[in-house]
Design an enzyme around this catalytic site. Structure first.
Site, PDB file in Angstrom:
ATOM      1  N   ARG A  30       0.022  -9.152  13.491  1.00 31.04           N
ATOM      2  CA  ARG A  30      -0.642  -8.184  12.600  1.00 31.04           C
ATOM      3  C   ARG A  30      -1.461  -8.886  11.523  1.00 31.04           C
ATOM      4  O   ARG A  30      -2.529  -8.406  11.148  1.00 31.04           O
ATOM      5  CB  ARG A  30       0.401  -7.263  11.963  1.00 31.04           C
ATOM      6  CG  ARG A  30       0.915  -6.235  12.974  1.00 31.04           C
ATOM      7  CD  ARG A  30       2.286  -5.744  12.600  1.00 31.04           C
ATOM      8  NE  ARG A  30       2.248  -4.963  11.387  1.00 31.04           N
ATOM      9  CZ  ARG A  30       3.275  -4.854  10.542  1.00 31.04           C
ATOM     10  NH1 ARG A  30       4.396  -5.508  10.782  1.00 31.04           N
ATOM     11  NH2 ARG A  30       3.174  -4.101   9.488  1.00 31.04           N
ATOM     12  N   ARG A  54      11.307  -1.369  11.365  1.00 28.37           N
ATOM     13  CA  ARG A  54      10.250  -1.054  12.336  1.00 28.37           C
ATOM     14  C   ARG A  54      10.175  -2.150  13.399  1.00 28.37           C
ATOM     15  O   ARG A  54      10.356  -3.323  13.107  1.00 28.37           O
ATOM     16  CB  ARG A  54       8.897  -0.960  11.609  1.00 28.37           C
ATOM     17  CG  ARG A  54       8.694   0.364  10.897  1.00 28.37           C
ATOM     18  CD  ARG A  54       7.487   0.365   9.970  1.00 28.37           C
ATOM     19  NE  ARG A  54       6.292  -0.291  10.498  1.00 28.37           N
ATOM     20  CZ  ARG A  54       5.137  -0.362   9.832  1.00 28.37           C
ATOM     21  NH1 ARG A  54       5.013   0.159   8.626  1.00 28.37           N
ATOM     22  NH2 ARG A  54       4.100  -0.958  10.366  1.00 28.37           N
ATOM     23  N   ARG A 112      -9.675   0.463   8.987  1.00 28.91           N
ATOM     24  CA  ARG A 112      -9.240  -0.897   9.307  1.00 28.91           C
ATOM     25  C   ARG A 112     -10.281  -1.678  10.078  1.00 28.91           C
ATOM     26  O   ARG A 112     -10.060  -2.850  10.389  1.00 28.91           O
ATOM     27  CB  ARG A 112      -7.966  -0.827  10.143  1.00 28.91           C
ATOM     28  CG  ARG A 112      -6.666  -1.036   9.359  1.00 28.91           C
ATOM     29  CD  ARG A 112      -5.530  -0.765  10.320  1.00 28.91           C
ATOM     30  NE  ARG A 112      -4.334  -1.491  10.084  1.00 28.91           N
ATOM     31  CZ  ARG A 112      -3.252  -0.987   9.468  1.00 28.91           C
ATOM     32  NH1 ARG A 112      -3.277   0.211   8.961  1.00 28.91           N
ATOM     33  NH2 ARG A 112      -2.167  -1.704   9.367  1.00 28.91           N
ATOM     34  N   LYS A 147       0.824  -1.208   0.000  1.00 26.58           N
ATOM     35  CA  LYS A 147       0.000   0.000   0.000  1.00 26.58           C
ATOM     36  C   LYS A 147       0.864   1.267   0.000  1.00 26.58           C
ATOM     37  O   LYS A 147       0.649   2.176  -0.790  1.00 26.58           O
ATOM     38  CB  LYS A 147      -0.937   0.018   1.228  1.00 26.58           C
ATOM     39  CG  LYS A 147      -1.871  -1.177   1.314  1.00 26.58           C
ATOM     40  CD  LYS A 147      -2.775  -1.116   2.549  1.00 26.58           C
ATOM     41  CE  LYS A 147      -2.037  -1.169   3.872  1.00 26.58           C
ATOM     42  NZ  LYS A 147      -1.331  -2.461   4.125  1.00 26.58           N
ATOM     43  N   ARG A 174      11.536  -5.541   5.115  1.00 28.41           N
ATOM     44  CA  ARG A 174      11.240  -4.110   4.914  1.00 28.41           C
ATOM     45  C   ARG A 174      12.185  -3.224   5.715  1.00 28.41           C
ATOM     46  O   ARG A 174      12.506  -3.517   6.869  1.00 28.41           O
ATOM     47  CB  ARG A 174       9.796  -3.812   5.323  1.00 28.41           C
ATOM     48  CG  ARG A 174       9.477  -2.301   5.266  1.00 28.41           C
ATOM     49  CD  ARG A 174       8.016  -1.998   5.171  1.00 28.41           C
ATOM     50  NE  ARG A 174       7.257  -2.432   6.338  1.00 28.41           N
ATOM     51  CZ  ARG A 174       5.928  -2.351   6.418  1.00 28.41           C
ATOM     52  NH1 ARG A 174       5.226  -1.853   5.416  1.00 28.41           N
ATOM     53  NH2 ARG A 174       5.312  -2.792   7.500  1.00 28.41           N
TER      54      ARG A 174
HETATM   55  P1  ADP Z   1       2.159  -1.886   3.217  1.00 22.70           P
HETATM   56  O1  ADP Z   1       2.133  -0.381   3.224  1.00 22.70           O
HETATM   57  O2  ADP Z   1       0.961  -2.472   2.539  1.00 22.70           O
HETATM   58  O3  ADP Z   1       2.412  -2.481   4.556  1.00 22.70           O
HETATM   59  P2  ADP Z   1       4.743  -1.572   1.834  1.00 22.70           P
HETATM   60  O4  ADP Z   1       4.464  -0.722   0.640  1.00 22.70           O
HETATM   61  O5  ADP Z   1       5.437  -0.966   2.987  1.00 22.70           O
HETATM   62  O6  ADP Z   1       3.382  -2.322   2.292  1.00 22.70           O
HETATM   63  O7  ADP Z   1       5.573  -2.835   1.310  1.00 22.70           O
HETATM   64  C1  ADP Z   1       5.998  -3.870   2.204  1.00 22.70           C
HETATM   65  C2  ADP Z   1       7.390  -4.326   1.809  1.00 22.70           C
HETATM   66  O8  ADP Z   1       7.330  -5.009   0.549  1.00 22.70           O
HETATM   67  C3  ADP Z   1       8.404  -3.210   1.595  1.00 22.70           C
HETATM   68  O9  ADP Z   1       9.658  -3.685   2.027  1.00 22.70           O
HETATM   69  C4  ADP Z   1       8.391  -2.958   0.097  1.00 22.70           C
HETATM   70  O10 ADP Z   1       9.637  -2.459  -0.377  1.00 22.70           O
HETATM   71  C5  ADP Z   1       8.121  -4.358  -0.433  1.00 22.70           C
HETATM   72  N1  ADP Z   1       7.304  -4.364  -1.655  1.00 22.70           N
HETATM   73  C6  ADP Z   1       6.275  -3.577  -2.004  1.00 22.70           C
HETATM   74  N2  ADP Z   1       5.745  -3.924  -3.190  1.00 22.70           N
HETATM   75  C7  ADP Z   1       6.454  -4.995  -3.610  1.00 22.70           C
HETATM   76  C8  ADP Z   1       6.400  -5.842  -4.799  1.00 22.70           C
HETATM   77  N3  ADP Z   1       5.489  -5.642  -5.755  1.00 22.70           N
HETATM   78  N4  ADP Z   1       7.289  -6.838  -4.877  1.00 22.70           N
HETATM   79  C9  ADP Z   1       8.207  -7.054  -3.897  1.00 22.70           C
HETATM   80  N5  ADP Z   1       8.313  -6.312  -2.780  1.00 22.70           N
HETATM   81  C10 ADP Z   1       7.444  -5.288  -2.637  1.00 22.70           C
HETATM   82  P1  ADP Z   2       1.159  -1.902   7.697  1.00 19.66           P
HETATM   83  O1  ADP Z   2       2.545  -1.925   7.183  1.00 19.66           O
HETATM   84  O2  ADP Z   2       0.743  -3.102   8.443  1.00 19.66           O
HETATM   85  O3  ADP Z   2       0.177  -1.525   6.674  1.00 19.66           O
HETATM   86  P2  ADP Z   2       0.745   0.546   9.216  1.00 19.66           P
HETATM   87  O4  ADP Z   2       1.934   1.389   9.164  1.00 19.66           O
HETATM   88  O5  ADP Z   2      -0.424   0.898   8.371  1.00 19.66           O
HETATM   89  O6  ADP Z   2       1.216  -0.920   8.920  1.00 19.66           O
HETATM   90  O7  ADP Z   2       0.231   0.411  10.715  1.00 19.66           O
HETATM   91  C1  ADP Z   2       1.091   0.107  11.768  1.00 19.66           C
HETATM   92  C2  ADP Z   2       0.309   0.000  13.064  1.00 19.66           C
HETATM   93  O8  ADP Z   2      -0.333   1.264  13.338  1.00 19.66           O
HETATM   94  C3  ADP Z   2      -0.838  -1.005  13.048  1.00 19.66           C
HETATM   95  O9  ADP Z   2      -0.408  -2.312  13.363  1.00 19.66           O
HETATM   96  C4  ADP Z   2      -1.781  -0.427  14.106  1.00 19.66           C
HETATM   97  O10 ADP Z   2      -1.317  -0.704  15.420  1.00 19.66           O
HETATM   98  C5  ADP Z   2      -1.629   1.066  13.886  1.00 19.66           C
HETATM   99  N1  ADP Z   2      -2.627   1.587  12.907  1.00 19.66           N
HETATM  100  C6  ADP Z   2      -2.387   2.118  11.691  1.00 19.66           C
HETATM  101  N2  ADP Z   2      -3.525   2.472  11.080  1.00 19.66           N
HETATM  102  C7  ADP Z   2      -4.526   2.133  11.934  1.00 19.66           C
HETATM  103  C8  ADP Z   2      -5.944   2.213  11.884  1.00 19.66           C
HETATM  104  N3  ADP Z   2      -6.590   2.704  10.809  1.00 19.66           N
HETATM  105  N4  ADP Z   2      -6.635   1.765  12.964  1.00 19.66           N
HETATM  106  C9  ADP Z   2      -6.022   1.281  14.041  1.00 19.66           C
HETATM  107  N5  ADP Z   2      -4.706   1.159  14.150  1.00 19.66           N
HETATM  108  C10 ADP Z   2      -3.941   1.576  13.110  1.00 19.66           C
END
Ligand code: ADP
Ligand code: ADP
Ligand code: ZN
Length: 213
Positions: free
Chosen positions: A171, A160, A88, A13, A127
């Site tokens: 998660r 992280r 969420r 995302k 990541r």
């Molecule tokens: P989210 O916001 O949904 O948690 P991220 O965008 O942070 O996901 O991506 C999670 C991890 O996967 C990061 O380390 C990112 O660099 C990697 N990543 C994202 N998209 C891809 C892809 N299409 N193929 C491989 N790795 C990816």
């Molecule tokens: P991800 O890589 O899993 O997409 P985020 O960075 O979006 O992670 O979220 C990290 C943490 O922040 C979550 O595990 C949760 O504890 C908190 N968080 C983020 N967005 C929300 C939300 N919309 N509602 C509740 N908790 C949230």
């Protein structure tokens, strides 16, 4: 355009949101990033949020809803925005619908990025995140040009606390129990746009573009 990026942790995302910001010229609103900012700043809200975040649980709805409500009032959101990691829970989704309705607005598309669990774990465990601009990298799949340094801003990359094995499993469970029901929620409202999140970053981006066209 008002978008929601939905999908499990690690689906991509944040990665796709950064590219969509360039493409669409609307801001990314990441509740995870905003909560981590609050933790870093040491605000009372941040301190409270940290305990939930570290254990892979969701921060209480009223906290996150408040943050989002305030953020979307900002002038840069006037022409639209993309929500990354919010809503969420169905309570958050209802609160969002309501806060938009009050302004005569509504969500256009819910882009749901789908990736299988083994791949999610590979993505999350490798990541690295920029401390400064929050850009996501991956040690193997999306490495920075210089190890440990953000290509975009020169910031330091770190792992992280919740990208370690125990928290990752928690998660993914939280997602299944509390967030996955939103897929049906938005499908029923005719807003769901499922996107295959497997393959390279650029391939996934191409699929999202198709959907928005
Ligand atoms: P989210 O916001 O949904 O948690 P991220 O965008 O942070 O996901 O991506 C999670 C991890 O996967 C990061 O380390 C990112 O660099 C990697 N990543 C994202 N998209 C891809 C892809 N299409 N193929 C491989 N790795 C990816
Ligand atoms: P991800 O890589 O899993 O997409 P985020 O960075 O979006 O992670 O979220 C990290 C943490 O922040 C979550 O595990 C949760 O504890 C908190 N968080 C983020 N967005 C929300 C939300 N919309 N509602 C509740 N908790 C949230
Ligand atoms: Zn950076």
């Amino acid at each position: 355009m008002k978008l929601i990026l939905l999908g499990p942790p690690g689906a991509g995302k944040g990665t796709q949101a950064k590219m969509l910001v360039q493409e669409l010229g609307i801001p990314q609103i990441s509740t995870g990033d905003m909560l981590r900012e609050a933790v870093k700043a040491g605000s009372p809200m941040g301190m409270k949020a940290k305990t939930y975040m570290d254990s892979g649980e969701l921060v209480p709805d009223e906290v996150v809803v408040g943050i989002v409500e305030e953020r979307i009032q900002q002038p840069d959101c006037a022409d639209g925005f993309m929500l990354d990691g919010f809503p969420r829970t169905t309570a958050q989704a209802d609160a969002l619908t309501e806060m938009l309705e009050k302004k005569g607005l509504a969500i256009d598309h819910v882009i749901c990025i789908q990736v299988d669990n083994d791949e999610l774990i590979r993505r999350l465990s490798g990541r690295r995140t920029c401390r400064n601009c929050m850009a996501p990298y991956h040690v193997e799949f999306n490495p920075p040009q210089k190890e440990g340094v953000c290509d975009k801003c020169g910031g330091e990359l770190y792992q992280r606390d919740d990208d370690r094995e125990e928290a990752i499993r928690a998660r993914l469970k939280t997602y299944d129990a509390q967030t996955r029901p939103l897929i049906e929620y938005y499908e029923q409202r005719g807003l769901l746009r499922p996107v295959d999140g497997s393959g390279r970053v650029e391939e996934v981006f191409g699929r999202i573009r198709q959907v928005l066209r």
